[in-house]
Design a protein around this motif. Structure first.
Motif, mmCIF file in Angstrom:
data_model
loop_
_atom_site.group_PDB
_atom_site.id
_atom_site.type_symbol
_atom_site.label_atom_id
_atom_site.label_comp_id
_atom_site.label_asym_id
_atom_site.label_seq_id
_atom_site.Cartn_x
_atom_site.Cartn_y
_atom_site.Cartn_z
ATOM 1 N N HIS A 15 -0.899 2.392 -9.288
ATOM 2 C CA HIS A 15 -1.096 1.794 -7.963
ATOM 3 C C HIS A 15 -2.578 1.621 -7.656
ATOM 4 O O HIS A 15 -2.997 0.559 -7.151
ATOM 5 N N ASP A 56 0.859 -1.182 0.000
ATOM 6 C CA ASP A 56 0.000 0.000 0.000
ATOM 7 C C ASP A 56 0.898 1.235 0.000
ATOM 8 O O ASP A 56 1.377 1.675 1.049
ATOM 9 N N VAL A 86 -4.640 -1.795 -6.954
ATOM 10 C CA VAL A 86 -5.484 -1.996 -5.769
ATOM 11 C C VAL A 86 -6.876 -2.466 -6.182
ATOM 12 O O VAL A 86 -7.454 -3.381 -5.577
#
Length: 366
Positions: free
Chosen positions: A294, A223, A298
């Motif tokens: 990113h 993350d 996710v």
């Protein structure tokens, strides 16, 4: 090269109380004065005095103590976060404009170059890349550096923990031929020091951005959204310092008080600034697709998790449905009183669950 005095001598002892030269300071030290260092420079050579007043008198009145020998040059006074009273005292000695003094005290200015009578006021942002608790994250800290540049003096006012000028002064003093060019040589050295700080911070940011990019595109799930947003904020901080300085630095090369030799060096500093500005722009453009990639990863990972949950839910639904049917306790149900009814139902459940598991595994859901 001797500097020509353009202002008449004036008494300075009443304006500046004699001060002993301060020791090298640490951050924890408590100071009774904002004056970090001072000196008179004659033909590029440093002349140490007991006080700032003596340095000013040496240059402007052409004497130190009771001597009669004439001298010419300039005074360089360095201050760190001065109070209004201290800077006002200096303003009376060097004839600094009240508006420039107010800007130097408030220390919330954009990079700029302004002229007040025969004094030039140059403002630059200083930057540093430091670690801060509790996460020990590296952040860009900014400060300000103001330079009052006259015909026979240079006053540097520094706000913040970055952009110290002790090394700049030491390097200049090793080259008296450069210092002999006057206050413009100091102005170039200070600007070069500030831009070098931009280069160092930009290189450190490049390393962090490369690390984040490698992490985002690695097979491991991480993350990095918070770190990417923090890097974008640091890039913006650096952009606010670097971008506005281009115009004042370019204008400085066109001023008459700057010798031609110094103008060449200033153009070199401007080239370095342009390179840093282009790097910062590329960082901003690079972080946007990294953040989008990113967030896409996710989303894909969340979809994969939902597919796995749905697949396992479908598998467990089979024994739940069959067990629930036989748990209704009706008297007449198929195979209810048969001796092999229980093993048969367990076998049916296992067969259906195994078939579903293999089907979901083949389709990539498990």
């Amino acid at each position: 090269m001797a500097m020509t005095r353009v202002r008449p001598g004036r008494p300075t002892m009443a304006l500046f109380k004699p001060r002993s030269r301060p020791e090298r300071l640490t951050r924890a030290a408590v100071r009774d004065t904002a004056v970090i260092d001072w000196a008179a420079y004659i033909d590029g050579h440093r002349v140490c005095t007991d006080s700032v007043a003596d340095a000013v008198r040496l240059i402007r009145d052409g004497r130190l103590d009771a001597g009669d020998e004439e001298s010419a040059g300039f005074v360089w006074v360095g201050l760190h976060e001065p109070s209004a009273a201290e800077l006002t005292e200096l303003a009376e000695v060097f004839g600094l404009h009240p508006l420039a003094v107010e800007d130097a005290i408030n220390a919330h200015q954009r990079p700029k170059l302004e002229r007040y009578d025969d004094t030039h006021f140059f403002v630059m942002k200083t930057v540093g890349y430091v670690r801060r608790p509790p996460e020990e994250a590296e952040v860009v800290e900014t400060g300000e550096l103001m330079v009052f540049c006259g015909a026979d003096f240079v006053v540097t006012v520094r706000h913040g923990a970055h952009g110290e000028l002790a090394t700049v002064r030491a390097r200049l003093e090793e080259r008296p031929e450069r210092l002999a060019l006057g206050p413009a040589a100091v102005l170039h050295a200070v600007a070069d020091r500030v831009v070098d700080g931009y280069v160092n911070v930009a290189e450190a940011l490049q390393e962090d951005i490369d690390e984040v990019e490698e992490t985002v595109f690695s097979p491991e799930r991480t993350d990095e959204a918070r770190r990417i947003y923090r890097l974008k904020r640091e890039v913006i901080q650096l952009k606010r310092a670097v971008g506005p300085l281009a115009g004042p630095l370019r204008n400085l090369t066109g001023r008459r008080f700057v010798p031609d030799d110094i103008k060449e060096y200033l153009r070199d500093v401007e080239d370095h600034l342009t390179r840093v500005r282009e790097l910062v722009e590329s960082y901003d453009e690079l972080l946007n697709p990294i953040l989008q990639a990113h967030m896409t990863q996710v989303t894909v990972a969340d979809n994969q998790d939902m597919r796995k949950i749905s697949a396992w839910g479908a598998i467990f639904m089979v024994p739940t449905a069959i067990a629930g049917m036989y748990g209704m306790n009706f008297d007449h149900m198929p195979e209810l009183h048969w001796r092999y009814g229980y093993p048969m139902i367990v076998g049916v459940i296992a067969t259906i669950c195994l078939t579903l598991y293999r089907g979901f595994r083949r389709n990539g859901w498990l």
